[in-house]
Design a protein around this motif. Structure first.
Motif, PDB file in Angstrom:
ATOM      1  N   GLY A 171      14.129  -0.561   0.691  1.00 55.87           N
ATOM      2  CA  GLY A 171      14.420  -0.128   1.696  1.00 55.87           C
ATOM      3  C   GLY A 171      13.720   1.901   1.455  1.00 55.87           C
ATOM      4  N   ASN A 172      13.756   2.449   2.949  1.00 51.36           N
ATOM      5  CA  ASN A 172      12.137   3.402   3.036  1.00 51.36           C
ATOM      6  C   ASN A 172      12.833   4.629   3.243  1.00 51.36           C
ATOM      7  OD1 ASN A 172      10.629   6.224   3.143  1.00 51.36           O
ATOM      8  ND2 ASN A 172       9.398   4.800   0.822  1.00 51.36           N
ATOM      9  N   LEU A 222      17.036  -0.875  -3.602  1.00 48.11           N
ATOM     10  CA  LEU A 222      16.719   0.579  -4.212  1.00 48.11           C
ATOM     11  C   LEU A 222      16.135   1.018  -3.008  1.00 48.11           C
ATOM     12  CD1 LEU A 222      14.538   0.868  -7.480  1.00 48.11           C
ATOM     13  CD2 LEU A 222      13.328   1.193  -5.079  1.00 48.11           C
ATOM     14  N   ASP A 264      13.098   4.067  -1.576  1.00 51.10           N
ATOM     15  CA  ASP A 264      12.383   5.623  -2.114  1.00 51.10           C
ATOM     16  C   ASP A 264      12.968   6.951  -1.102  1.00 51.10           C
ATOM     17  OD1 ASP A 264       8.794   5.702  -2.512  1.00 51.10           O
ATOM     18  OD2 ASP A 264      10.419   6.709  -3.455  1.00 51.10           O
ATOM     19  N   SER A 265      12.526   8.215  -2.057  1.00 53.25           N
ATOM     20  CA  SER A 265      13.327   8.881  -1.512  1.00 53.25           C
ATOM     21  C   SER A 265      12.217   9.415  -0.380  1.00 53.25           C
ATOM     22  CB  SER A 265      12.698  10.062  -2.708  1.00 53.25           C
ATOM     23  OG  SER A 265      11.644   9.613  -3.460  1.00 53.25           O
ATOM     24  N   PHE A 283       6.866  10.554  -0.587  1.00 53.73           N
ATOM     25  CA  PHE A 283       5.411  10.087  -0.649  1.00 53.73           C
ATOM     26  C   PHE A 283       5.363   9.647   0.325  1.00 53.73           C
ATOM     27  CE2 PHE A 283       1.559   7.476  -2.999  1.00 53.73           C
ATOM     28  CZ  PHE A 283       1.791   6.168  -1.869  1.00 53.73           C
ATOM     29  N   ASP A 301      10.083  13.640  -4.702  1.00 53.87           N
ATOM     30  CA  ASP A 301       9.535  13.969  -5.753  1.00 53.87           C
ATOM     31  C   ASP A 301       8.184  14.103  -4.715  1.00 53.87           C
ATOM     32  OD1 ASP A 301       8.073  11.459  -6.962  1.00 53.87           O
ATOM     33  OD2 ASP A 301       8.950  11.657  -5.041  1.00 53.87           O
ATOM     34  N   CYS A 304       4.142  12.883  -4.483  1.00 50.80           N
ATOM     35  CA  CYS A 304       3.343  12.301  -5.537  1.00 50.80           C
ATOM     36  C   CYS A 304       1.817  12.921  -5.229  1.00 50.80           C
ATOM     37  CB  CYS A 304       3.621  10.797  -5.550  1.00 50.80           C
ATOM     38  SG  CYS A 304       1.660  10.008  -6.244  1.00 50.80           S
ATOM     39  N   LEU A 307       1.250   6.931  -9.916  1.00 50.47           N
ATOM     40  CA  LEU A 307      -0.255   6.025 -10.139  1.00 50.47           C
ATOM     41  C   LEU A 307      -0.135   4.784  -8.874  1.00 50.47           C
ATOM     42  CD1 LEU A 307       0.656   5.065 -13.824  1.00 50.47           C
ATOM     43  CD2 LEU A 307      -1.236   6.563 -12.768  1.00 50.47           C
ATOM     44  N   ALA A 308      -1.460   3.984  -9.163  1.00 56.56           N
ATOM     45  CA  ALA A 308      -1.406   2.766  -7.594  1.00 56.56           C
ATOM     46  C   ALA A 308      -2.109   4.475  -6.571  1.00 56.56           C
ATOM     47  CB  ALA A 308       0.006   1.943  -8.044  1.00 56.56           C
ATOM     48  N   VAL A 309      -2.002   5.700  -7.030  1.00 54.60           N
ATOM     49  CA  VAL A 309      -3.068   5.476  -5.925  1.00 54.60           C
ATOM     50  C   VAL A 309      -4.800   6.026  -6.272  1.00 54.60           C
ATOM     51  CG1 VAL A 309      -0.649   7.023  -5.411  1.00 54.60           C
ATOM     52  CG2 VAL A 309      -2.187   8.020  -7.557  1.00 54.60           C
TER      53      VAL A 309
HETATM   54  C1  725 Z   1       0.963   1.997  -2.888  1.00 57.09           C
HETATM   55  N1  725 Z   1       0.850   3.155  -4.658  1.00 57.09           N
HETATM   56  C2  725 Z   1       1.984   3.845  -4.991  1.00 57.09           C
HETATM   57  N2  725 Z   1       2.253   4.610  -5.673  1.00 57.09           N
HETATM   58  C3  725 Z   1       3.683   5.740  -5.865  1.00 57.09           C
HETATM   59  C4  725 Z   1       3.536   6.408  -6.358  1.00 57.09           C
HETATM   60  C5  725 Z   1       4.916   6.742  -5.613  1.00 57.09           C
HETATM   61  C6  725 Z   1       5.318   8.292  -6.522  1.00 57.09           C
HETATM   62  O1  725 Z   1       4.896   8.628  -7.611  1.00 57.09           O
HETATM   63  N3  725 Z   1       6.994   8.981  -6.187  1.00 57.09           N
HETATM   64  C7  725 Z   1       7.447   8.422  -5.015  1.00 57.09           C
HETATM   65  N4  725 Z   1       8.677   8.249  -4.455  1.00 57.09           N
HETATM   66  N5  725 Z   1       6.729   7.064  -3.665  1.00 57.09           N
HETATM   67  C8  725 Z   1       5.746   5.905  -4.522  1.00 57.09           C
HETATM   68  C9  725 Z   1       5.834   5.046  -4.516  1.00 57.09           C
HETATM   69  C10 725 Z   1       6.061   4.414  -2.671  1.00 57.09           C
HETATM   70  C11 725 Z   1       6.079   3.367  -3.031  1.00 57.09           C
HETATM   71  C12 725 Z   1       7.359   3.023  -1.472  1.00 57.09           C
HETATM   72  O2  725 Z   1       6.282   2.634  -0.525  1.00 57.09           O
HETATM   73  C13 725 Z   1       6.594   1.673   0.239  1.00 57.09           C
HETATM   74  O3  725 Z   1       5.694   0.690   0.380  1.00 57.09           O
HETATM   75  C14 725 Z   1       4.963   1.000   1.400  1.00 57.09           C
HETATM   76  C15 725 Z   1       7.987   1.739  -0.546  1.00 57.09           C
HETATM   77  O4  725 Z   1       8.958   1.810   0.537  1.00 57.09           O
HETATM   78  C16 725 Z   1      10.258   1.552   0.579  1.00 57.09           C
HETATM   79  C17 725 Z   1       7.494   1.638  -2.438  1.00 57.09           C
HETATM   80  O5  725 Z   1       9.567   1.727  -2.376  1.00 57.09           O
HETATM   81  C18 725 Z   1       9.678   2.233  -3.485  1.00 57.09           C
HETATM   82  C19 725 Z   1       3.657   4.320  -4.339  1.00 57.09           C
HETATM   83  N6  725 Z   1       3.337   3.662  -4.149  1.00 57.09           N
END
Ligand code: 725
Ligand code: ZN
Length: 372
Positions: A59-60, A90, A92-93, A96, A146, A148, A217-219
């Protein structure tokens, strides 16, 4: 119920197979976590998600704080109840998403102020606010707040950003409410700068978390730089804790990252591809809109047990996408998630059987072989 912990079952080279023990169940790793950004895995019922074998969904904070709002989710019994998902979640915070989605935002040492991309309303996120929101969502795994940095960026910019994220990690940990079976993950930053990554790992392990994510990463850095960053970062992380590579990736990315010691993944690719007619298979990807599928009565994949492959043909999927029928994205998202879960099971079984190199070579050969 004990505190959240990750237990090793087997290793093969740097790859690991294990189990993540949580308040909402035990998840075999390596694991791929479907993205459920706004409390839904797009185009999927949770019964369909369960049928693919998914263990953890995402979730986000950013999306859910804007709509329906964390307080409303809490009043409705939390995200598990609303989503009809009793397994681990899980979240995300939100940092990003603010940097990539928030229309206007102002970053300062204390947090981020931004305007909603939905209605322009003003919001603020800090380590404390983000951690509190994730608690209200009843997230099983909470991510640190954080920053990113977008790549490419100067080493100085990456150093500043990493240091800010480490200060925010300490504040996120301070705000976290420990509960048995729940956990918080630190997020390693530092771009592709080895010395910065090493300092970030030390800062996070000094604070101590239930798991560690590799962020930043993945950026846009590309697979080679991502893998070389993993080569020196994952060995620095405690071997007894789960490692999560954020935002990754293609099947080939997943295989290479597992070989480099990563246990957990999330990526929008299988779900986004499902909505845009792109099918993942053991032989690479297919564009289901392509006319060559118009009269192909075969399933997308002969190895798949999903609804699209057991009940329908490529011709039918082609027809659905050509007619923009809602069932197209539903069936193909289901298929892609089923493929990702099957791939993770195949990789995990190879680690347990100590023959990952042979299985990995076979997977790569099949991906290169092209469609049946
Ligand atoms: C595509 N590349 C990519 N590199 C990332 C790097 C980071 C990072 O350094 N810190 C944080 N906090 N998030 C990152 C994220 C987002 C993941 C979330 O993005 C959402 O996907 C759209 C999803 O939210 C449900 C997911 O949740 C963990 C990244 N996504
Ligand atoms: Zn299928």
């Amino acid at each position: 119920m004990s505190p959240m912990r990750w237990m090793t079952e087997a290793t093969c080279g740097n790859a690991r197979a294990g189990h993540l023990h949580t308040a909402h169940g035990i998840v075999p790793t390596p694991t791929f976590m479907p993205v459920g950004t706004a409390g839904t895995v797009k185009a999927m019922t949770m019964d369909a998600v369960r049928s693919t074998g998914a263990g953890i969904v995402l979730g986000n904070t950013y999306h859910l704080m804007l709509r329906p709002g964390a307080e409303r989710v809490r009043k409705m019994g939390g995200l598990h109840r609303m989503m009809d998902w009793s397994g681990p979640i899980l979240t995300d915070s939100g940092g990003f998403q603010v940097m990539s989605l928030g229309a206007l935002r102002k970053l300062d040492q204390d947090g981020v102020t931004f305007n909603s991309h939905i209605d322009g309303s003003k919001h603020r996120l800090t380590p404390e606010i983000s951690t509190d929101i994730q608690h209200a969502l009843d997230a099983t795994i909470t991510m640190c707040f954080d920053e990113c940095p977008a790549l490419p960026a100067t080493p100085e910019r990456i150093e500043q950003s990493m240091q800010l994220s480490m200060r925010w990690a300490a504040r996120s940990r301070e705000a976290f409410v420990p509960r048995l079976g729940y956990g918080q993950f630190g997020i390693v930053q530092g771009g592709t700068e080895r010395e910065l990554r090493e300092r970030s790992v030390r800062a996070l392990t000094d604070i101590g978390f239930e798991g560690y994510a590799i962020g930043g990463l993945a950026v846009g850095e590309g697979q080679e730089l991502m893998f070389s960053t993993l080569d020196y970062t994952t060995p620095l992380l405690p071997g007894t804790h789960a490692r999560y590579l954020m935002g990754v990736g293609t099947p080939d990315d997943l295989l290479g990252a597992v070989e480099r010691g990563v246990d957990m993944f999330d990526c929008v690719m299988p779900t986004r591809a499902g909505r845009t007619a792109r099918a993942y298979t053991e032989r690479g990807t297919l564009n289901m809109r392509n006319a060559r599928h118009a009269e192909d009565n075969r399933p997308i994949s002969p190895h798949c047990d999903c609804l699209a492959c057991t009940r329908h043909s490529r011709a039918y999927l082609h027809h659905l996408f050509r007619n923009n029928e809602i069932l197209g994205p539903m069936l193909l998202t289901w298929h892609n998630l089923a493929y990702y879960q099957r791939l993770m099971r195949t990789i995990r079984a190879a680690i347990v059987a100590s023959n990952l190199p042979a299985v990995a070579a076979g997977l790569r050969a099949d991906w290169a072989a092209g469609d049946w």
